[in-house]
Design a protein around this motif. Structure first.
Motif, PDB file in Angstrom:
ATOM      1  N   THR A  77      30.831  45.475  47.696  1.00  0.00           N
ATOM      2  CA  THR A  77      31.087  44.182  47.065  1.00  0.00           C
ATOM      3  C   THR A  77      32.271  44.218  46.103  1.00  0.00           C
ATOM      4  OG1 THR A  77      29.516  44.725  45.322  1.00  0.00           O
ATOM      5  CG2 THR A  77      28.681  43.496  47.220  1.00  0.00           C
ATOM      6  N   GLY A  78      32.734  45.393  45.728  1.00  0.00           N
ATOM      7  CA  GLY A  78      33.807  45.502  44.744  1.00  0.00           C
ATOM      8  C   GLY A  78      35.154  45.833  45.330  1.00  0.00           C
ATOM      9  N   ALA A  79      35.348  45.561  46.613  1.00  0.00           N
ATOM     10  CA  ALA A  79      36.647  45.789  47.245  1.00  0.00           C
ATOM     11  C   ALA A  79      36.986  44.564  48.078  1.00  0.00           C
ATOM     12  CB  ALA A  79      36.611  47.027  48.117  1.00  0.00           C
ATOM     13  N   TYR A  80      38.224  44.111  47.974  1.00  0.00           N
ATOM     14  CA  TYR A  80      38.635  42.929  48.729  1.00  0.00           C
ATOM     15  C   TYR A  80      40.145  42.923  48.918  1.00  0.00           C
ATOM     16  CZ  TYR A  80      39.743  41.356  44.022  1.00  0.00           C
ATOM     17  OH  TYR A  80      40.239  41.284  42.750  1.00  0.00           O
ATOM     18  N   HIS A  81      40.594  42.228  49.952  1.00  0.00           N
ATOM     19  CA  HIS A  81      42.018  42.038  50.221  1.00  0.00           C
ATOM     20  C   HIS A  81      42.402  40.631  49.773  1.00  0.00           C
ATOM     21  CE1 HIS A  81      42.725  45.637  52.670  1.00  0.00           C
ATOM     22  NE2 HIS A  81      41.472  45.494  53.062  1.00  0.00           N
ATOM     23  N   ASN A  82      43.569  40.502  49.164  1.00  0.00           N
ATOM     24  CA  ASN A  82      44.054  39.173  48.800  1.00  0.00           C
ATOM     25  C   ASN A  82      44.774  38.554  49.992  1.00  0.00           C
ATOM     26  OD1 ASN A  82      46.510  40.518  48.855  1.00  0.00           O
ATOM     27  ND2 ASN A  82      47.050  40.103  46.739  1.00  0.00           N
ATOM     28  N   GLU A  83      45.377  37.395  49.792  1.00  0.00           N
ATOM     29  CA  GLU A  83      46.031  36.692  50.909  1.00  0.00           C
ATOM     30  C   GLU A  83      47.245  37.444  51.464  1.00  0.00           C
ATOM     31  OE1 GLU A  83      47.705  35.506  47.047  1.00  0.00           O
ATOM     32  OE2 GLU A  83      45.678  35.372  47.823  1.00  0.00           O
ATOM     33  N   LYS A  84      47.809  38.373  50.683  1.00  0.00           N
ATOM     34  CA  LYS A  84      48.934  39.191  51.164  1.00  0.00           C
ATOM     35  C   LYS A  84      48.461  40.419  51.936  1.00  0.00           C
ATOM     36  CE  LYS A  84      51.967  38.133  47.279  1.00  0.00           C
ATOM     37  NZ  LYS A  84      52.701  38.738  46.155  1.00  0.00           N
ATOM     38  N   GLY A  85      47.169  40.732  51.836  1.00  0.00           N
ATOM     39  CA  GLY A  85      46.621  41.897  52.518  1.00  0.00           C
ATOM     40  C   GLY A  85      46.483  43.111  51.615  1.00  0.00           C
ATOM     41  N   GLU A  86      46.890  42.991  50.336  1.00  0.00           N
ATOM     42  CA  GLU A  86      46.754  44.117  49.394  1.00  0.00           C
ATOM     43  C   GLU A  86      45.285  44.330  49.063  1.00  0.00           C
ATOM     44  OE1 GLU A  86      50.897  43.448  46.962  1.00  0.00           O
ATOM     45  OE2 GLU A  86      49.138  42.278  46.424  1.00  0.00           O
ATOM     46  N   LEU A  87      44.901  45.586  48.916  1.00  0.00           N
ATOM     47  CA  LEU A  87      43.502  45.929  48.662  1.00  0.00           C
ATOM     48  C   LEU A  87      43.266  46.116  47.174  1.00  0.00           C
ATOM     49  CD1 LEU A  87      40.716  46.667  49.772  1.00  0.00           C
ATOM     50  CD2 LEU A  87      41.547  48.985  50.130  1.00  0.00           C
ATOM     51  N   PHE A  88      42.197  45.513  46.652  1.00  0.00           N
ATOM     52  CA  PHE A  88      41.824  45.620  45.248  1.00  0.00           C
ATOM     53  C   PHE A  88      40.432  46.234  45.138  1.00  0.00           C
ATOM     54  CE2 PHE A  88      45.068  42.447  45.250  1.00  0.00           C
ATOM     55  CZ  PHE A  88      45.739  42.647  44.053  1.00  0.00           C
ATOM     56  N   PHE A  89      40.244  47.108  44.148  1.00  0.00           N
ATOM     57  CA  PHE A  89      38.953  47.754  43.893  1.00  0.00           C
ATOM     58  C   PHE A  89      38.486  47.397  42.490  1.00  0.00           C
ATOM     59  CE2 PHE A  89      41.417  50.772  46.517  1.00  0.00           C
ATOM     60  CZ  PHE A  89      40.634  50.761  47.658  1.00  0.00           C
ATOM     61  N   GLU A  90      37.183  47.162  42.359  1.00  0.00           N
ATOM     62  CA  GLU A  90      36.602  46.864  41.047  1.00  0.00           C
ATOM     63  C   GLU A  90      36.068  48.111  40.354  1.00  0.00           C
ATOM     64  OE1 GLU A  90      36.659  43.996  39.452  1.00  0.00           O
ATOM     65  OE2 GLU A  90      37.681  42.970  41.083  1.00  0.00           O
ATOM     66  N   SER A  91      35.833  49.185  41.072  1.00  0.00           N
ATOM     67  CA  SER A  91      35.323  50.420  40.454  1.00  0.00           C
ATOM     68  C   SER A  91      35.701  51.614  41.319  1.00  0.00           C
ATOM     69  CB  SER A  91      33.801  50.364  40.291  1.00  0.00           C
ATOM     70  OG  SER A  91      33.165  50.435  41.551  1.00  0.00           O
ATOM     71  N   ARG A  92      35.556  52.798  40.756  1.00  0.00           N
ATOM     72  CA  ARG A  92      35.841  54.030  41.503  1.00  0.00           C
ATOM     73  C   ARG A  92      34.838  54.222  42.638  1.00  0.00           C
ATOM     74  NH1 ARG A  92      36.181  58.497  36.962  1.00  0.00           N
ATOM     75  NH2 ARG A  92      35.914  59.770  38.805  1.00  0.00           N
TER      76      ARG A  92
END
Length: 113
Positions: A77-92
């Motif tokens: 639940t803490g990882a997602y891609h934005n509209e550009k496709g970049e990956l974001f993480f909320e925790s290690r």
């Protein structure tokens, strides 16, 4: 300054910020500014700022939604891609799970990652 003259300087008596060397020469003793305590505490950035962006693990922007759905199906639940496709993480922890799911390895991971 040779090593013996340096030792003479260190061992010389000091009077009002000056050292008198054995040869009679007076040398002014200044404390470098880098040795002085800072007047104000320096604020540093935290080691981890949320969310962490990973460009290396990015995907094509057209596939971002399908990857986001894949992560939800596997309970990430803490990882997602934005509209550009970049990956974001909320925790290690979420970074570790997400990269393992995709078969990627984090060479910068710390102990326990």
């Amino acid at each position: 300054m040779t090593s013996s003259s340096y030792m003479d300087f260190l061992n010389a008596p000091r009077v009002q910020g000056k050292a008198v060397l054995p040869n009679g020469k007076e040398v002014e003793c200044k404390t470098p500014e880098s040795w002085q305590k800072p007047k104000q505490a320096v604020q540093s950035a935290p080691a981890w700022s949320k969310p962490l962006k990973s460009v290396a693990a990015s995907v094509n922007a057209e596939k971002a939604a399908s990857y986001n759905e894949l992560y939800r199906q596997h309970g990430i639940t803490g990882a997602y891609h934005n509209e550009k496709g970049e990956l974001f993480f909320e925790s290690r922890e979420q970074r570790k799970k997400c990269l393992a799911l995709r078969g990627l390895v984090d060479m910068d991971g710390g102990y326990g990652d």
